[in-house]
Design an enzyme around this catalytic site. Structure first.
Site, short mmCIF file in Angstrom:
data_model
loop_
_atom_site.label_atom_id
_atom_site.label_comp_id
_atom_site.label_asym_id
_atom_site.label_seq_id
_atom_site.Cartn_x
_atom_site.Cartn_y
_atom_site.Cartn_z
N CYS A 2 0.82 -1.21 0.00
CA CYS A 2 0.00 0.00 0.00
C CYS A 2 0.86 1.27 0.00
O CYS A 2 1.98 1.27 0.49
CB CYS A 2 -0.87 0.04 1.24
SG CYS A 2 -1.80 -1.46 1.51
N TRP A 72 -3.11 -2.77 -1.38
CA TRP A 72 -2.75 -4.15 -1.74
C TRP A 72 -3.50 -5.00 -0.72
O TRP A 72 -3.19 -4.96 0.48
CB TRP A 72 -1.24 -4.32 -1.62
CG TRP A 72 -0.70 -5.60 -2.16
CD1 TRP A 72 -0.36 -5.86 -3.45
CD2 TRP A 72 -0.39 -6.79 -1.42
NE1 TRP A 72 0.13 -7.15 -3.57
CE2 TRP A 72 0.12 -7.73 -2.34
CE3 TRP A 72 -0.50 -7.16 -0.08
CZ2 TRP A 72 0.52 -9.02 -1.96
CZ3 TRP A 72 -0.10 -8.43 0.29
CH2 TRP A 72 0.39 -9.35 -0.64
N GLU A 469 18.31 -17.74 -7.73
CA GLU A 469 17.82 -16.40 -8.06
C GLU A 469 17.26 -16.37 -9.48
O GLU A 469 16.22 -15.75 -9.74
CB GLU A 469 18.96 -15.39 -7.87
CG GLU A 469 18.65 -13.97 -8.27
CD GLU A 469 17.40 -13.39 -7.61
OE1 GLU A 469 16.91 -13.96 -6.62
OE2 GLU A 469 16.88 -12.38 -8.11
N LYS A 587 6.42 -4.49 -4.08
CA LYS A 587 7.85 -4.15 -4.02
C LYS A 587 8.37 -4.19 -2.59
O LYS A 587 9.47 -4.64 -2.33
CB LYS A 587 8.06 -2.76 -4.62
CG LYS A 587 9.51 -2.34 -4.71
CD LYS A 587 10.25 -3.18 -5.71
CE LYS A 587 11.74 -2.99 -5.69
NZ LYS A 587 12.45 -4.13 -6.29
C1 F6R Z 1 12.19 -10.66 -5.88
C2 F6R Z 1 11.99 -9.68 -4.85
C3 F6R Z 1 11.60 -10.15 -3.50
C4 F6R Z 1 12.37 -9.36 -2.44
C5 F6R Z 1 11.88 -9.73 -1.03
C6 F6R Z 1 12.69 -9.03 0.03
O1 F6R Z 1 12.49 -10.08 -7.11
O2 F6R Z 1 12.14 -8.52 -5.08
O3 F6R Z 1 11.81 -11.52 -3.36
O4 F6R Z 1 13.73 -9.64 -2.59
O5 F6R Z 1 10.54 -9.39 -0.91
O6 F6R Z 1 12.61 -7.65 -0.10
P1 F6R Z 1 13.68 -6.70 0.57
O7 F6R Z 1 14.99 -6.98 -0.08
O8 F6R Z 1 13.18 -5.33 0.29
O9 F6R Z 1 13.70 -7.03 2.03
#
Ligand code: F6R
Length: 592
Positions: A2, A72, A469, A587
């Site tokens: 969100c 979301w 990955e 994100k």
């Molecule tokens: C995959 C992706 C997610 C993030 C995960 C952790 O492309 O972006 O798997 O890596 O949600 O997010 P962060 O790194 O922001 O803690």
């Protein structure tokens, strides 16, 4: 997830609210809405995009206050009723909220007994009504917020206005980011600095359980005891938060192509005058540790697997790597002098924030490696190192992964006092462009695999860690089921699924594992699989699909990852998907 925007004092807030919501849409959302006050409260909201919302909203509205939201779905499906803003039962309080209220059912039961009705399935409407309940009794909005904070468990960033004072915004925050942007004769609110940067680069960052009142000329913040708090203004590096496609068709490809520059910036930040350039206290603390615990999620977790192996191989420090939500449930702490390294692009991942609470309680030294200055983890971890990768907008993380792995290699170089790690990294990053010379071939592979239902990535050693990955990236944006296995593991089960319809993508960049990997290829070819091989010159065979220049084997995640990112990108494009905003994903994952 969100996103929140709010403004007070802007002449016509239409543009800020709608453009701000568009800037936040990279976070992932399924509905959008806004509210303002013009001869009464006006609320527009619906399931769907901000562009759709824009068609519902008047072009101009002269309102001192306005709030907007991208949702979301967590509590209740994505539909108009559950979209934010929510209006309280007595039609006094209009609210937008990010986060999850854990005890919302308990509070709702109480309010039901107090004759409150609810129209949505959301936890947010419960907060609107709790504030309304207190306000009806005490006619004091700040007091009502303070009382509510003492009852709410969970995470929230909230922005609201009250029908009785439509020239004022109120804010409250716990475990979800919320910033106030200060302007000349106006003030803004947002969950993300990028929404406000066109208007101001002076921000106030709220701490947990702080709340406040924001008018066009004034900002007053209080702590949970109701005491006024003096807040400093902070600014942000505009280059790090700017959201601009710079002529690229999608953020994902823009961010893939930024990888060499990101690495160059990282190397020049953390290696200066012929030596590693880190806080000495941090390197001493890491050198003293006899066990390093890595905690992360998703792509960042995959980077941590590489980091763990680098520490063990080059710095002789044992490590464990954990997925944050699992560690929070069963916090394993090994070693007499443990040290925790958390990796998080956003610095706001709720699963990691819960781990941090445990780490703080147990007084374990901790470092976060993050791309987001001022994020919760950046502020709260004992040590923080920034990736300086520039804003990553595409939901699928690419440049941040390479930056995480590269920074971990530099840290290992500093701890083990081995300069050749820096030199190897410098060499490896100069070979990333080499992958770009193979774009046509990568596109062809994408075209061949795009109709597959299922696919495997195989590798050994560091190539296996990269395969994890590569597989995550492909499934995220192309929706093809994909799994990664160590080459040696397929005969222990997964080979049962291999047939002529299962493409297998194999990385061979490590001399020590090359012969075994070639044997594994024969095993899957014998079951009919179509195999695509990515290798390096000195290990290549005649029919290999992509052959890269030789680079230090332990840096395959820095070099070959670009192949994996392009493959995911082109497969998604060929299937006609929205590559920057894959379905169901967000994100910044700010709920546990
Ligand atoms: C995959 C992706 C997610 C993030 C995960 C952790 O492309 O972006 O798997 O890596 O949600 O997010 P962060 O790194 O922001 O803690």
């Amino acid at each position: 997830m969100c996103g929140i925007v709010g403004s007070v004092g802007l002449h016509n807030p239409h543009d800020y609210i709608l453009d701000g919501l568009k800037l936040l849409n990279y976070r992932g959302y399924d509905s959008a809405g806004l509210a303002y006050f013009e001869h009464g409260i006006k609320i527009y909201k619906d399931k769907g995009s901000v562009e759709h919302l824009e068609t519902l909203v008047p072009h101009n509205f002269s309102s001192l206050v306005a709030i907007g939201h991208t949702r979301w779905a967590t509590h209740g499906v994505a539909n108009k009723t559950n979209s934010h803003p929510h209006l309280s039962y007595h039609q006094k309080i209009t609210i937008v909220h990010n986060g999850v209220i854990e005890n919302y059912q308990e509070i709702k039961n109480f309010l039901l007994k107090e004759k409150y009705d609810f129209y949505s399935e959301t936890d947010t409407e419960v907060i609107a009504n709790l504030l309304d309940y207190f306000y009806t009794k005490n006619n004091d909005m700040l007091m009502s917020i303070k009382e509510s904070i003492s009852l709410i468990n969970g995470s929230y960033a909230i922005c609201l206005f009250n029908d009785d004072h439509p020239d004022v915004l109120y804010v409250m925050k716990r475990s979800s980011p919320l910033l106030i942007g200060h302007g000349d004769g106006f003030n803004l609110v947002s969950s993300d600095a990028s929404a406000m940067i066109k208007y101001t680069n002076k921000f106030i960052d709220l701490n947990d359980k702080e709340y406040g009142i924001v008018t066009k000329d004034n900002i007053q913040i209080f702590n949970e005891k109701g005491e006024a708090v003096n807040k400093e203004y902070i600014s942000r590096d505009i280059a790090d938060i700017a959201i601009d496609l710079k002529g690229y068709p999608h953020y994902m490809v823009k961010e893939i192509e930024e990888i060499p520059d990101v690495c160059a910036k990282l190397l020049s930040t953390y290696y200066k005058d012929g030596d590693y350039h880190f806080d000495k206290e941090l390197i001493d603390a890491l050198s003293k540790a006899n066990h390093i615990i890595f905690i992360a999620c998703g792509t960042s977790y995959h980077a941590s697997l590489v980091g763990g192996r680098l520490f063990e191989s080059f710095a002789n420090i044992s490590t464990s790597e954990y997925i944050a939500s699992e560690w929070a449930n069963h916090p394993r702490i090994t070693g007499e002098w443990p040290f925790v390294i958390m990796l998080s692009q956003s610095g706001e991942t709720a699963d990691l924030i819960s781990c941090l609470k445990i780490i703080e309680e147990k007084k374990i030294p901790s470092l976060v490696i993050t791309n987001t200055e001022g994020s919760t983890l950046d502020r709260k971890c004992q040590y923080s190192l920034l990736l300086h990768a520039g804003k990553e907008v595409s939901v699928a993380s690419t440049k941040a992964y390479v930056a995480q792995v590269s920074l971990l290699a530099l840290i290992v170089g500093a701890v083990s006092k081995q300069k050749y790690i820096y030199e190897d990294l410098l060499k490896a990053t100069s070979y990333i462009n080499n992958v770009q010379n193979n774009i046509e071939k990568i596109r062809n592979i994408a075209s061949n695999i795009k109709k597959s239902e299922s696919l495997y990535f195989l590798g050994r050693g560091y190539d296996y860690l990269l395969s994890l990955e590569a597989s995550l990236k492909l499934k995220e944006v192309s929706y093809i089921h994909s799994e990664a296995f160590p080459g040696g593991e397929i005969k222990h089960g997964p080979i049962a699924l291999i047939d002529k319809n299962t493409p297998v993508i194999v990385f061979i960049t490590d001399e020590e594992n090359a012969v075994h990997m070639r044997n594994n290829i024969q095993e899957v070819v014998a079951r009919g699989a179509k195999v695509y091989v990515i290798s390096t010159k000195s290990l290549a065979k005649k029919d290999d699909d992509i052959v890269l220049d030789d680079f230090p084997y332990y840096l395959t995640s820095v070099v070959s990852s670009t192949f994996a990112f392009y493959l995911a990108y082109y497969t998604s494009l060929l299937k006609g998907y929205n590559v920057d905003r894959p379905r169901n994903l967000a994100k910044s994952v700010t709920v546990e």
